[in-house]
Design an enzyme around this catalytic site. Structure first.
Site, mmCIF file in Angstrom:
data_model
loop_
_atom_site.group_PDB
_atom_site.id
_atom_site.type_symbol
_atom_site.label_atom_id
_atom_site.label_comp_id
_atom_site.label_asym_id
_atom_site.label_seq_id
_atom_site.Cartn_x
_atom_site.Cartn_y
_atom_site.Cartn_z
ATOM 1 N N HIS A 121 0.935 -0.963 0.170
ATOM 2 C CA HIS A 121 0.010 0.154 0.042
ATOM 3 C C HIS A 121 0.955 1.128 0.026
ATOM 4 O O HIS A 121 1.918 1.119 0.676
ATOM 5 C CB HIS A 121 -0.952 -0.070 1.328
ATOM 6 C CG HIS A 121 -0.125 0.001 2.638
ATOM 7 N ND1 HIS A 121 -0.136 1.310 3.239
ATOM 8 C CD2 HIS A 121 0.041 -1.147 3.104
ATOM 9 C CE1 HIS A 121 0.441 0.734 4.341
ATOM 10 N NE2 HIS A 121 0.481 -0.545 4.602
ATOM 11 N N ASP A 123 -0.140 4.401 0.973
ATOM 12 C CA ASP A 123 -0.618 5.451 2.008
ATOM 13 C C ASP A 123 0.149 5.120 3.143
ATOM 14 O O ASP A 123 0.474 3.968 3.440
ATOM 15 C CB ASP A 123 -2.171 5.401 2.121
ATOM 16 C CG ASP A 123 -2.725 4.243 2.701
ATOM 17 O OD1 ASP A 123 -2.307 2.955 2.328
ATOM 18 O OD2 ASP A 123 -3.622 4.121 3.554
ATOM 19 N N ASP A 156 6.634 0.633 6.732
ATOM 20 C CA ASP A 156 5.247 0.430 6.572
ATOM 21 C C ASP A 156 4.477 1.690 5.501
ATOM 22 O O ASP A 156 4.135 2.586 6.066
ATOM 23 C CB ASP A 156 4.331 0.349 7.775
ATOM 24 C CG ASP A 156 2.825 -0.054 7.549
ATOM 25 O OD1 ASP A 156 2.549 -0.388 6.729
ATOM 26 O OD2 ASP A 156 2.121 0.208 8.367
ATOM 27 N N GLU A 190 -4.934 1.487 2.630
ATOM 28 C CA GLU A 190 -5.041 0.418 3.491
ATOM 29 C C GLU A 190 -5.051 0.759 5.042
ATOM 30 O O GLU A 190 -5.855 0.129 6.070
ATOM 31 C CB GLU A 190 -3.665 -0.379 3.231
ATOM 32 C CG GLU A 190 -3.565 -1.626 3.978
ATOM 33 C CD GLU A 190 -2.924 -1.634 5.210
ATOM 34 O OE1 GLU A 190 -3.028 -2.808 5.923
ATOM 35 O OE2 GLU A 190 -2.583 -0.576 5.813
ATOM 36 N N GLU A 191 -4.499 1.957 5.338
ATOM 37 C CA GLU A 191 -4.717 2.090 6.653
ATOM 38 C C GLU A 191 -5.768 2.534 7.205
ATOM 39 O O GLU A 191 -5.892 2.683 8.480
ATOM 40 C CB GLU A 191 -3.541 3.259 7.067
ATOM 41 C CG GLU A 191 -2.042 2.918 6.632
ATOM 42 C CD GLU A 191 -1.425 2.195 7.465
ATOM 43 O OE1 GLU A 191 -2.160 1.794 8.444
ATOM 44 O OE2 GLU A 191 -0.443 1.768 7.434
ATOM 45 N N ASP A 217 1.691 -10.279 0.572
ATOM 46 C CA ASP A 217 1.392 -8.877 0.951
ATOM 47 C C ASP A 217 2.531 -8.744 2.304
ATOM 48 O O ASP A 217 3.091 -9.455 2.481
ATOM 49 C CB ASP A 217 -0.080 -8.885 1.797
ATOM 50 C CG ASP A 217 -0.507 -7.611 1.969
ATOM 51 O OD1 ASP A 217 0.268 -6.488 1.609
ATOM 52 O OD2 ASP A 217 -1.585 -7.080 2.773
ATOM 53 N N HIS A 462 3.981 3.352 12.517
ATOM 54 C CA HIS A 462 2.818 3.994 13.124
ATOM 55 C C HIS A 462 3.330 4.811 14.266
ATOM 56 O O HIS A 462 2.408 5.553 15.125
ATOM 57 C CB HIS A 462 1.576 3.091 13.581
ATOM 58 C CG HIS A 462 1.334 2.462 12.432
ATOM 59 N ND1 HIS A 462 -0.206 1.933 12.571
ATOM 60 C CD2 HIS A 462 1.570 1.847 11.117
ATOM 61 C CE1 HIS A 462 -0.628 1.594 11.344
ATOM 62 N NE2 HIS A 462 0.229 1.600 10.769
HETATM 63 ZN ZN LIG Z 1 0.921 -1.490 6.443
#
Ligand SMILES: [Zn+2]
Length: 489
Positions: A121, A123, A156, A190-191, A217, A462
């Protein structure tokens, strides 16, 4: 007395036999680890890290509030993909979904092979304003300092997008043609659940009648020092992921004045329900995926842990007991219960007319949101409380992907070729990934990225100071490069 002695002797003999049985199982536990020769590392274009840095600079943030969505940043990411990867852009068939998610098709020469899909992803999660002073380098600066690339998305999951694009570009430049059709799918939300990205890509593939050999993934990583008892690097490939459901509880008994409260008020009733849920956790067990993990890691463990792994049926309770003692371990062995919202009352001298709470459950494979709801109702067992599924988001636990499959074995082989000496194991993904949207078009979903995760960086994605050594970025390119070849030849 004689009889007593005899019984004692028999008991002792039975005990010894039992121990001998456990030890025998332990000593004969077969290793599930394979051996492959390391391959010669391919050269990575020095420009690649600049490309990665440029990708980090584009603020493709999935905001908490949809109104804050910055379409310009996502437009810029489209341009970035097009301009940075001319071979992919001109040679692969591309389809865009909701302006910002992409699917690339690299047609294979052998149509009898089912295609493989690699997803990532583009984003990222926002950076909390109050944390900015704690970032050593700007989260969207893309700075490369002391051979480390800094910024949101380095782990991520722009590493996935850029790693895949770099490796495919490299393969295309060398005139490589896969036998198996390869798809690349990049979601842009995705987030926040993937409703406009992965959902659309998956739906499109389904409509096209595509059935995939496997989906790859993000999810697992190469874990360093995080698996107790194993010093070597452990590559964890997610073969299943937990579900997610929020249950809302609300109670609306007649309010009144706080000077003459009833025996139980709305807050009392609701608080009591939450206490019941916390005091009656879901039963612990060794889920199939975790059992598989014990099989794969078993031979690598020190003797006592190996004994448990080799005798899961008899000694599994020990594994459960140890797991339950830590939050991460506990999440592996049960559906977890987490009260996340508790609301009631506005004035200190008024009994609130209503109280409500949300409890978030992460569901083990084999259970479901319906079975969770049923159990919550049974446990709370109070007709005054309305209990229903709520929240903005929910997903059932995934199917369990096989380990004796072409996909798993190719990933295992590639890990050993690119990261020699690594231990490989399936595992249960506790969080959620975009891959859940693809459950209808494949039996096997593997969640793994070659990033190394350890105590120092485990909270960075994150969180603050997300960063990745350049060498790991380059190894990610090597990993995808080799994996695509391994699955398509
Ligand atoms: Zn992720």
């Amino acid at each position: 007395m004689k009889l007593f002695k005899k019984t004692l002797l028999i008991l002792l003999a039975v005990c010894l036999l039992f121990i001998a049985f456990l030890v025998f199982n332990t000593l004969t536990l077969k290793s599930k680890q394979l051996s492959f020769d390391a391959i010669e590392q391919i050269d990575v274009d020095p420009l690649s890290k600049t490309n990665f840095s440029n990708a980090i600079k584009i603020k493709t943030i999935s905001p908490e509030n949809a109104a804050d969505f910055d379409s310009l940043a996502f437009d810029n990411f489209n341009v970035f993909l097009q301009e940075t990867y001319p071979f992919v852009d001109s040679l692969l068939e591309e389809k865009t979904f909701n302006s910002y998610s992409h699917l690339y098709k690299w047609e294979g020469s052998d149509k009898s092979l089912k295609p493989a899909l690699f997803i990532a992803h583009l984003d990222v999660v926002p950076v909390a304003e109050e944390n900015l002073p704690n970032w050593k380098h700007a989260p969207f600066g893309g700075e490369i300092v002391n051979d480390t690339i800094w910024g949101r998305g380095t782990i991520d999951d722009k590493i996935g997008v850029v790693g895949l694009m770099e490796s495919v570009e490299l393969l295309l430049k060398s005139n490589y043609t896969p036998k198996r059709t390869i798809y690349l799918g990049f979601g842009h939300d995705e987030e926040i659940g993937g409703a406009n990205g992965a959902t659309f890509i998956a739906q499109y593939l389904k409509e096209q009648g595509v059935s995939l050999e496997f989906v790859m993934d993000e999810g697992g990583t190469i874990s360093q020092g995080l698996v107790p008892g194993i010093d070597k690097d452990v590559a964890l490939i997610g073969t299943a992921e937990k579900g997610f459901v929020t249950v809302e509880l609300s109670v609306a008994l007649e309010g009144g004045h706080s000077s003459q409260p009833d025996k139980e008020t709305n807050i009392d009733v609701l608080a009591n329900a939450i206490v019941k849920l916390k005091n009656n956790p879901f039963p612990a067990k060794i889920p199939e995926v975790v059992g598989k993990m014990l099989e794969y890691l078993g031979s690598e463990f020190p003797f006592t842990t190996r004994m448990v792994a080799a005798n899961q049926k008899l000694l599994g309770f020990l594994f459960i007991a140890v797991s339950e003692s830590s939050p991460q371990g506990n999440a592996n062995v049960r559906t977890t219960t987490a009260p996340t919202i508790f609301n009631s009352g506005v004035k200190e001298n008024v009994l609130p007319p209503v109280a409500n709470a949300s409890v978030n459950f992460r569901i083990l494979p084999g259970e479901s949101s319906t079975s969770v709801l049923e159990r919550v109702k049974e446990t709370v067992n109070d007709e005054r409380i309305k209990i229903e599924i709520g929240g903005n988001f929910g997903t059932e636990p995934s199917k369990i992907s096989g380990t004796e499959t072409m996909g798993f074995e190719a990933i295992q082989k590639t890990i050993l070729e690119v990261f020699p000496g690594t231990i490989v194991s399936p595992y249960l993904v506790i969080g959620g990934t975009d891959s859940r949207h693809y459950g209808d078009i494949t039996e096997d979903i593997y969640r793994f990225g070659s990033v190394k995760l350890h105590k120092q960086n485990i909270k960075s994605f994150h969180g603050i100071n997300e960063a990745l050594p350049v060498s790991e970025f380059e190894n990610a390119i090597r990993f995808y490069h080799q994996l695509i070849r391994n699955v398509s030849e």
